[in-house]
Motif scaffolding. Structure first.
Motif, PDB file in Angstrom:
ATOM      1  N   THR A 119       0.915  -1.204   0.027  1.00  0.00           N
ATOM      2  CA  THR A 119       0.071  -0.046  -0.051  1.00  0.00           C
ATOM      3  C   THR A 119       0.871   1.321  -0.129  1.00  0.00           C
ATOM      4  N   THR A 121       1.146   5.353   0.724  1.00  0.00           N
ATOM      5  CA  THR A 121       0.397   6.490   1.597  1.00  0.00           C
ATOM      6  C   THR A 121       1.071   7.783   1.126  1.00  0.00           C
ATOM      7  N   THR A 127      -4.337   6.686   0.375  1.00  0.00           N
ATOM      8  CA  THR A 127      -3.685   5.466  -0.144  1.00  0.00           C
ATOM      9  C   THR A 127      -3.911   4.648  -1.291  1.00  0.00           C
TER      10      THR A 127
END
Length: 396
Positions: A119, A121, A127
């Protein structure tokens, strides 16, 4: 009989009751452990192959003839040393099907291995779940996958990152879950392979004098030298900062393992030279006076305020980047911790943990049962797998 003495496979081999498949499994594994090339013969030729290997096996475990089990104490480490290496042999020998050992068929696939997963960010909190079909991203003016397909255009990235960031100027972070791994090419061209359950924080562009990233978990770094002054051979430094140390780099390849639940931080140098400084004071970020310089093939271990250095087999600490585990007399608790991160399982122990160590090499692409069932061949440890709860129980 000593409770810690491995039983089962070696015992059956020495007393002559092992099946021909069990004998060949043990013998080919021993030969691989000794660095010998082993040709796996067709099933019809199994019996012919066994006598050729028996002398080597007996020599490897210190035996010249079958001995009573009570005298197997000296062979415990040899037994442990072959276990995981037997996995690759079993895969080849049985065409991907687990053999019948001790009268039962090994379990089929139950918990799959990890995969590409991460992920991204941004500084504003947005995100992006990165594609599991891709191996990594390249951070330049915008962000693309390794095959050139777009993750985020430069203008969209600027719009999202127009805030001040945190106090260290960090704009982005990439996080892998348990059972995830991902590769990042940083703005300066340096490459980072992020292992499971890890986070790397990095700026959208580096300062001309110093490049700094922050790591929690484990990553392999391939740093590109950045020249500031050609005439004076002045290079911009690269720093990898963790909770317990700072690694100062110019251009090199190294691995850093700094998981929050590990008592030690390990830095393993493959090429080049690095300085490891630590620990870092919590508020001032100023390192204390303890530091070491590593040469290729050396590993530093930071524990509290102490840093020690030893020579190691670097492949044992970097093999994960290339898609496999490699163990050199690793305690079972450490192995289970690695398996827990990669297979995203909870490990529990039913009873005290024995001082067992294992050596060998196995692909990270096999299901968890592939590792556990072969470890059971000693009869010294057993496992229960709950696929629904993603839990493995270690029993003795």
């Amino acid at each position: 009989m000593d409770k810690d003495i491995p039983q089962g496979l070696i015992e059956r081999y020495l007393d002559g009751t092992a099946s021909r498949e069990e004998r060949l499994l043990l013998e080919t594994s021993i030969n691989r452990h000794l660095g010998r090339e082993v040709d796996l013969p067709p099933a019809a030729e199994l019996d012919k192959a066994l006598p050729r290997n028996r002398a080597a096996v007996l020599a490897a475990i210190g035996a010249t003839r079958p001995k009573p089990v009570r005298r197997l104490v000296a062979y415990a480490s040899a037994a442990a040393a072959i276990l995981i290496m037997a996995v690759a042999t079993a895969w080849l020998l049985w065409g991907g099907q687990w053999p019948v050992v001790g009268g039962r068929q090994f379990a089929a696939a139950d918990i799959a291995p990890g995969r590409n997963s991460a992920t991204l960010t941004l500084a504003d909190g947005r995100t992006i779940d990165l594609s599991t079909e891709q191996e990594g991203i390249i951070i330049q003016d915008g962000i693309t996958y390794l095959d050139g397909s777009l993750v985020m255009e430069n203008e969209a990235l600027k719009m999202k990152n127009e805030g001040p960031g945190d106090e260290n100027g960090i704009l982005n972070s990439i996080t892998t879950p348990k059972g995830g791994t991902y590769r990042i090419t940083l703005p300066d061209g340096s490459k980072v392979w992020l292992n499971a359950a890890s986070t790397l924080k990095y700026p959208s562009r580096f300062d001309s004098d110093e490049r700094v990233v922050f790591l929690e978990g484990e990553a392999f770094f391939e740093i590109r030298p950045q020249v500031r002054n050609v005439e004076t051979h002045d290079y911009a430094s690269f720093k990898v900062q963790t909770a317990g140390q700072v690694v100062n780099v110019i251009g090199t390849e190294f691995n850093v393992s700094a998981y929050a639940d590990d008592a030690e931080t390990k830095t393993t140098l493959v090429t080049g030279k690095v300085r490891v400084v630590g620990p870092v004071e919590a508020h001032s970020h100023a390192p204390n006076k303890s530091s070491v310089i590593l040469s290729p093939g050396e590993q530093s271990t930071t524990r509290g305020s102490a840093i020690t250095v030893q020579e190691v087999d670097t492949e044992s600490y970097t093999a994960w980047r290339d898609g496999y585990f490699k163990f050199q007399r690793v305690p079972i608790t450490d192995i289970m911790q690695q398996l827990a991160r990669w297979y995203d399982v909870d490990v529990r122990y039913d009873g005290p943990v024995k001082d067992m160590r294992y050596s060998g090499r196995i692909a990270r692409t096999v299901n968890i049962s592939a590792v556990l069932r072969l470890m059971e061949l000693t009869d010294a440890v057993h496992f229960e797998i709950d696929a629904n709860e993603r839990r493995v129980t270690v029993k003795h």
